[in-house]
Motif scaffolding. Structure first.
Motif, mmCIF file in Angstrom:
data_model
loop_
_atom_site.group_PDB
_atom_site.id
_atom_site.type_symbol
_atom_site.label_atom_id
_atom_site.label_comp_id
_atom_site.label_asym_id
_atom_site.label_seq_id
_atom_site.Cartn_x
_atom_site.Cartn_y
_atom_site.Cartn_z
ATOM 1 N N TYR A 5 0.843 -1.191 0.000
ATOM 2 C CA TYR A 5 0.000 0.000 0.000
ATOM 3 C C TYR A 5 0.883 1.247 0.000
ATOM 4 C CZ TYR A 5 -3.161 -3.533 1.917
ATOM 5 O OH TYR A 5 -3.890 -4.682 2.130
ATOM 6 N N LEU A 53 -9.155 10.909 3.170
ATOM 7 C CA LEU A 53 -8.476 9.813 2.491
ATOM 8 C C LEU A 53 -8.665 8.498 3.239
ATOM 9 C CD1 LEU A 53 -5.209 11.548 1.247
ATOM 10 C CD2 LEU A 53 -7.423 11.287 0.123
ATOM 11 N N LEU A 58 -7.999 4.592 1.808
ATOM 12 C CA LEU A 58 -6.547 4.636 1.713
ATOM 13 C C LEU A 58 -5.913 4.480 3.099
ATOM 14 C CD1 LEU A 58 -6.089 7.556 -0.847
ATOM 15 C CD2 LEU A 58 -6.243 5.103 -1.289
ATOM 16 N N GLN A 60 -3.444 5.658 5.950
ATOM 17 C CA GLN A 60 -3.038 7.008 6.347
ATOM 18 C C GLN A 60 -2.327 6.960 7.689
ATOM 19 O OE1 GLN A 60 -3.835 10.186 4.641
ATOM 20 N NE2 GLN A 60 -2.243 10.766 6.096
ATOM 21 N N LEU A 312 -3.586 9.997 -6.659
ATOM 22 C CA LEU A 312 -3.959 8.844 -5.840
ATOM 23 C C LEU A 312 -4.683 7.770 -6.636
ATOM 24 C CD1 LEU A 312 -5.428 11.016 -2.955
ATOM 25 C CD2 LEU A 312 -3.279 9.739 -2.835
ATOM 26 N N MET A 314 -7.497 5.585 -6.050
ATOM 27 C CA MET A 314 -8.617 5.419 -5.129
ATOM 28 C C MET A 314 -9.252 4.043 -5.313
ATOM 29 S SD MET A 314 -9.184 8.096 -3.166
ATOM 30 C CE MET A 314 -9.231 9.890 -3.046
ATOM 31 N N ARG A 372 4.991 9.971 1.339
ATOM 32 C CA ARG A 372 4.484 8.697 0.822
ATOM 33 C C ARG A 372 5.435 7.567 1.199
ATOM 34 N NH1 ARG A 372 2.862 10.037 -5.349
ATOM 35 N NH2 ARG A 372 4.853 11.121 -5.335
#
Length: 440
Positions: A5, A53, A58, A60, A312, A314, A372
């Motif tokens: 991820y 997000l 996602l 985070q 991104l 998604m 990231r």
């Protein structure tokens, strides 16, 4: 290939957020110098972006604010005595230094470090190198505390390699992931890492500073055990730097196979693309999306922060999503370009706008606020879990922010020792919520 991820570790905006105007070459920072800031609103805006997000599916995470004011800086400048005495003396004798000591610029986590995932490294570990940020005084003091935070989050040495900052010399000037893009077919697959630099060792620049050096980028690639064949070094254009693109992520962003960039971003665009295609051969087909100067003048690109957006993947969407600041929507040329872009059949299928105005006024968009970190499922389960986001975690952090942060800060407040005490108390409560009290 392991499931992996892209985890966005956002910088939690600190209680000393103010408009100090200390970043030469950052047009928004200079324009808003001395204005009234709202740390509470800034942190709440950042946390809401994280919630957005997280709810989209996602992964985070959160990086904590650093200790401010930085008393080590004041002590190094010869100020002594109690904390209050140091602040009062610095306010009278060296107010610019006091502003640097209070800077909340670590909120822009894209500058915290450069990250290479384990899929790219010869030793199979996830590598993170703290940026020395040596070009600007107020940022050069960040890396010791940043390294300590990264070591606390990525503790397992069998999985994670956290490298300290490069030497604090101009030839090693390093601004972190703001000058680095990773491209790949999917996050868990081997990728190509693009390092963008503004100058070579010993080379001086005229006008705004070229902050990233080639030697720094090359040194990080070596430390991260990257394949020479899958690593590309490209020069940022002088035109972009002089226009106010102090980092490459002001004119370029990439995700998966897609590189989204302005026509004037690179000194040799054709050569850069050819290098990327060769490096990507056998891994993926590069999808470049270049924004012409004739459609979006570079001045508009920089003031709107079109490229300082998050690109991104998604869940459930076939094409990438550009998470852009409201300023991109409010600028005619960038809004019109985005509308034409998503109406086509290119790799970017949707633009979503987000309010991060407090950060934007200091020169940082959605992309600046995040680091990231591509992580496998095992790596994600092995890092410090209390920094990973849930709705409950955001609620708890927002409650602390609402109770401890001021809603108004001006330069004169920095001279008040009570403000320093407030900043310390707020940070200690945030660290406790993040399970990082050892950093207090």
């Amino acid at each position: 290939m392991s499931t992996a991820y892209e985890v966005n570790f956002d910088g939690l905006i600190g209680p000393s957020h103010n408009y100090g105007g200390m970043s030469h070459g950052n047009l928004a920072s200079s324009k808003n110098e001395g204005d009234v800031s709202n740390p509470r609103e800034a942190a709440l805006q950042g946390l809401e972006k994280m919630r957005l997000l997280h709810r989209a599916g996602l992964k985070q995470g959160i990086l904590p604010p650093l200790p401010r004011p930085n008393f080590d800086l004041l002590a190094s400048a010869g100020f002594g005595g109690s904390d209050a005495a140091m602040i009062e003396a610095a306010a009278q004798q060296a107010p610019a230094l006091l502003k640097a000591a209070y800077s909340a610029s670590a909120m822009w986590a894209a500058n915290a470090a450069t990250v290479s995932p384990s899929a790219d490294a010869a030793d199979g570990r996830l590598h993170l190198t703290s940026a020395n940020l040596s070009t600007m005084l107020h940022r050069s003091i960040e890396h010791p505390d940043t390294t300590a935070a990264l070591l606390s989050i990525f503790e397992r040495e069998d999985m994670f390699a956290v490298h300290g900052a490069l030497p604090p010399h101009a030839d090693f000037s390093d601004e972190g992931a703001a000058n680095h893009v990773r491209l790949c077919a999917e996050h868990g697959a081997p990728g190509v890492e693009l390092f963008v630099y503004g100058r070579e060792p010993g080379e001086s620049t005229v006008g705004f500073p070229a902050r990233q050096s080639l030697l720094a980028s090359q040194s990080i690639a070596r430390a991260h055990a990257l394949s020479h064949d899958r690593t590309v070094f490209a020069r940022q254009s002088t035109a972009a730097i002089d226009a106010g693109a102090f980092h490459n992520d002001v004119v370029c962003v990439g995700a998966l196979e897609t590189l989204f960039f302005h026509e004037l971003a690179f000194e040799d665009t054709d050569g850069m693309l050819e290098q990327l295609r060769r490096a990507a051969d056998g891994l993926f087909e590069l999808k470049p999306v270049m924004v012409p100067e004739a459609e979006v003048p570079i001045g508009d690109a920089i003031t709107s922060y079109l490229f300082n957006s998050q690109l991104l993947q998604m869940p459930g969407e076939d094409r990438l999503v550009l998470l852009a600041p409201l300023e991109t929507q409010e600028t005619d040329s960038t809004r019109n370009f985005c509308e034409r872009m998503v109406a086509g059949n290119g790799p970017i299928g949707r633009v979503q706008y987000v309010d991060v105005r407090q950060s934007m006024r200091n020169g940082g968009g959605p992309a600046c606020l995040r680091l990231r970190v591509v992580m496998t499922e095992v790596e994600l389960a092995s890092c410090h879990q209390d920094v990973l986001v849930s709705d409950e975690k955001i609620d708890a952090l927002q409650a602390i922010v609402s109770e401890t942060y001021r809603d108004r800060v001006v330069s004169a407040d920095l001279a008040d020792p009570a403000f320093a005490d407030e900043c310390r108390t707020a940070r200690e409560q945030l660290l406790e919520e993040l399970g990082l009290s050892s950093l207090a």
